[in-house]
Design a protein around this motif. Structure first.
Motif, mmCIF file in Angstrom:
data_model
loop_
_atom_site.group_PDB
_atom_site.id
_atom_site.type_symbol
_atom_site.label_atom_id
_atom_site.label_comp_id
_atom_site.label_asym_id
_atom_site.label_seq_id
_atom_site.Cartn_x
_atom_site.Cartn_y
_atom_site.Cartn_z
ATOM 1 N N GLY A 44 0.834 -1.193 0.000
ATOM 2 C CA GLY A 44 0.000 0.000 0.000
ATOM 3 C C GLY A 44 0.866 1.239 0.000
ATOM 4 O O GLY A 44 1.708 1.437 -0.887
ATOM 5 N N SER A 60 0.479 -5.044 -2.143
ATOM 6 C CA SER A 60 -0.620 -4.088 -2.015
ATOM 7 C C SER A 60 -1.986 -4.724 -2.230
ATOM 8 O O SER A 60 -3.004 -4.151 -1.835
ATOM 9 N N GLN A 92 -5.175 -5.388 2.574
ATOM 10 C CA GLN A 92 -4.543 -4.836 1.371
ATOM 11 C C GLN A 92 -5.178 -5.477 0.142
ATOM 12 O O GLN A 92 -4.817 -6.577 -0.259
#
Length: 728
Positions: free
Chosen positions: A583, A596, A663
């Motif tokens: 992220g 992410s 995420q």
């Protein structure tokens, strides 16, 4: 010929002339930009080259290239001149009989781009005769000002480099070209040089250009982290403050020292109470290893190296001992720099015959997670050369080192007296011990025992391939070592830590968190095997504290826990962001996969395993599942730390798993940095008008526009000519 035909022919000639002029002008501009980049690189070399004896480099080239034996070695080969450096008396001892003394002989090196390796020669500058020659197939030399034009030309032709930097002559280099390696690329086994530049976009990051000098191409490009400046005044510039010298009969010791070009301070001709102890102690290289690349540098310390000496050579008398110490640093703006290094080399001699070999690293280097590996060469000469016995501790007893060998681990499985190595010649006997200093108890080193041979480190020592401990590993070939003329290579592993306890980092204040390692040699009596009682008393984990006279933190054998009460702090303090993009945390295009969107895909990775189970297993046993692809190539095992089960509590692991499950960003296909087929967007930060014009003039897009304009002019003019009536 008709008038119309003549006009068409004239038009063709004019357009061809314009095309040739355009290509010529662009070529000249490109060469000027490369020349500017080379000049900037040479300026940094001029700032770091601190040799007190200046050599005529052109004269050195002429001497080596007119030598019949050298020309036979390089016949029909593509080669390049690297450098010529003056040798001190200790370095030149091997050629003393040929007239070499202090600074009157030079080491000259060429690189063979076809076969790989260096062609080396020793030139006596008094009579201008070459007195020694050899070929080193495993040499990967440091960068030099003489390879700059070739490296810059390769970089300037790469589309990714142009997309990021524009003209290579515009951005400011971060440091001199360094000999570098990549673990997952041909740059591990071929000579590569790393160019570094400050990000033109103003992010504070460093842009790296790995250039394969043998394949004439850019191997990879990537960014490394930025860091805010510390409120510290820049150090004053200095030159030539270091000094050579000798100390006679102080606390029983006689020893000399000299600054070398690339092997640090060479301590030589050491004796205690009239008995010879060692011939030479020096540092051939400092290998900096960054797991997030994965790869690193072959740093060298010395008067003509990537990390030059700073300040005077310090001599300190402690009342019962004395010490000779030298600081090496990238001195122009340390610590407010990213890719710059700061080391200390010293030896301390005691009145009881002990001596301690020490090395200090201050960081910060190019990334937070790193390992520094200084390569020490210790040429023993106990009571004179030859017939030195070597014994090593093997779990429960001392055994003779009958053959050349490698010792690893070196700080574990020690004798009852915490020793691993014993050397002696008659009544002159020394035991060797490496002190524990790592605050997490992660001390380690590799030790190599080899028999002395000419051209195996007795002169200048070029670095070898990355991450394979060459030299000296290639010189272990089964020869006898005990009872012969042993040379000890000691390579400690200093592992940086960003979280508490901070180690090998200049943060939060420079000078308070260096990492230090010490190898002590102490006189001892006859070597005897331990009793059963002594063996029973050996602890399962042997630890020794560094003497109180040093500033090294007290060690512990129990890995300290990672601090942090929320997921973000735990992840950052664990070092995850150095290798992964998570992220808003960490950086992309590093050695680890982008996490992410791990929350969306974790459950799909392994059949029958939930997302929580997969992430837990990946944290606690990183080698359990290795992905096929990572940002810069195939994912590699043994990169991620495998001690998180000891350093993270179950609650911290649960917090990390919960955070990673959240995420779920959409997967974005990003171009791999360094892929020549993908050009990254140019920085959006406005440059100066001058830079904008220069970038436009030399960009491939502008060259295409020039060609299109000429073609359009040709077509339009041709159309008008054809419309004219034909006049005979």
């Amino acid at each position: 010929m008709r008038k119309r035909q003549r006009r068409i022919l004239q038009l063709i000639l004019i357009c061809l002339s314009l095309l040739l002029i355009s290509f010529w002008a662009n070529g000249r501009l490109q060469q000027r930009n490369i020349a500017t980049a080379v000049a900037k690189g040479k300026h940094i070399y001029d700032m770091t080259a601190l040799s007190k004896v200046e050599l005529d480099q052109l004269d050195m080239q002429t001497a080596v290239l007119t030598d019949p034996e050298i020309t036979a070695l390089i016949a029909d080969h593509d080669f390049g001149f690297l450098d010529a450096v003056a040798l001190g008396a200790g370095e030149a001892a091997a050629w003393k009989n040929q007239g070499c003394g202090a600074r009157n002989c030079a080491h000259i090196a060429l690189y063979d781009y076809d076969a790989g390796g260096t062609i080396n020669a020793i030139l006596n500058t008094d009579n201008h005769r070459i007195i020694a020659r050899w070929f080193d197939t495993n040499a990967f030399p440091s960068g030099s000002e003489f390879i700059l034009p070739k490296a810059m030309e390769i970089a300037a032709a790469d589309p990714t480099v142009r997309a990021i930097l524009g003209d290579l002559g515009d951005p400011e280099p971060a440091m001199i070209p360094m000999s570098a390696w990549l673990m997952d690329d041909a740059c591990r086994e071929e000579w590569c040089v790393n160019l570094t530049y400050h990000d033109p976009a103003g992010s504070g990051k460093i842009f790296h250009i790995f250039i394969n000098m043998e394949q004439n191409k850019v191997a990879r490009t990537f960014f490394t982290r930025g860091r805010a400046d510390l409120p510290v005044a820049p150090p004053p510039p200095q030159r030539y403050d270091f000094s050579d010298g000798c100390q006679e009969d102080l606390y029983g010791w006689d020893v000399c020292w000299e600054m070398t070009a690339n092997d640090g301070v060479n301590f030589y001709d050491a004796s205690f109470e009239g008995t010879d102890i060692f011939e030479s102690v020096k540092v051939s290289q400092v290998e900096a290893w960054y797991p997030s690349w994965p790869g690193g540098y072959r740093d060298e310390i010395g008067s003509r190296s990537s990390v030059p000496p700073y300040g005077p050579t310090e001599f300190t008398d402690f009342g019962d001992s004395f010490e000779v110490r030298q600081l090496f640093t990238e001195f122009t703006h340390w610590p407010n720099c990213i890719c710059c290094y700061r080391y200390e080399e010293y030896i301390r001699f005691y009145e009881d015959g002990r001596f301690q070999i020490g090395f200090v690293s201050h960081g910060p280097g190019c990334d937070d997670l790193s390992v520094y590996r200084p390569f020490y060469r210790i040429d023993l000469a106990l009571d004179g050369r030859g017939q030195d016995d070597v014994w090593v501790w093997d779990t429960t007893q001392w055994v003779e080192a009958t053959q050349e060998m490698e010792l690893y681990p070196f700080v574990d499985d020690l004798s009852p007296d915490n020793e691993k190595l014993a050397t002696f010649d008659g009544d002159t006997s020394y035991r060797w011990q490496m002190y524990r200093s790592d605050p997490l108890g992660l001390d380690e080193a590799r030790v190599f025992l080899v028999d002395f041979k000419e051209s195996e480190g007795d002169g200048p020592i070029p670095p070898g391939p990355g991450d394979v401990f060459m030299p000296p590993r290639q010189w272990i070939d089964g020869d006898a070592v005990s009872g012969k003329d042993p040379v000890i290579w000691w390579v400690p592993l200093l592992k940086t830590k960003k979280s508490n306890p901070t180690w090998c980092q200049p943060d939060p204040e420079p000078g308070i968190n260096p990492c230090e390692t010490i190898l002590e040699a102490r006189p001892a009596g006859e070597l005897v095997q331990p009793t059963e009682e002594e063996l029973a008393a050996i602890p399962t984990a042997t630890a020794t504290a560094v003497s109180q006279e040093t500033a090294t933190p007290a060690p512990t054998n129990t890995p300290r826990p990672v601090e942090g009460e929320d997921a973000e702090d735990i992840i950052l303090n664990s070092g995850c962001g150095s290798c992964h993009q998570i992220g808003d945390l960490g950086e992309g295009h590093k050695v680890g996969p982008d996490l992410s969107n791990i929350g969306s895909i974790a459950a799909e990775r392994i059949d029958g395993m939930s997302a929580e189970e997969y992430i837990f297993e990946s944290i606690t046993d990183p080698n359990a599942f290795i992905l096929a692809d990572c940002p810069n190539g195939p994912c590699l095992p043994n990169i991620m730390p495998r001690d998180y089960t000891n350093r993270l509590s179950s609650g911290q692991i649960d917090l990390m798993i919960e955070f990673l499950l959240e995420q779920q960003a959409e997967s974005v296909s990003l171009p791999i940095v360094g892929d020549a087929n993908e050009a990254l967007p140019a920085p959006k930060t406005p440059a100066s008008v001058k830079n904008q014009v220069a970038a436009a003039i030399t960009s491939p897009a502008f060259q295409l526009v020039q060609i299109l304009l000429i073609v359009m002019t040709f077509i339009l003019t041709l159309f008008l000519i054809l419309k004219l009536p034909d006049d005979d």
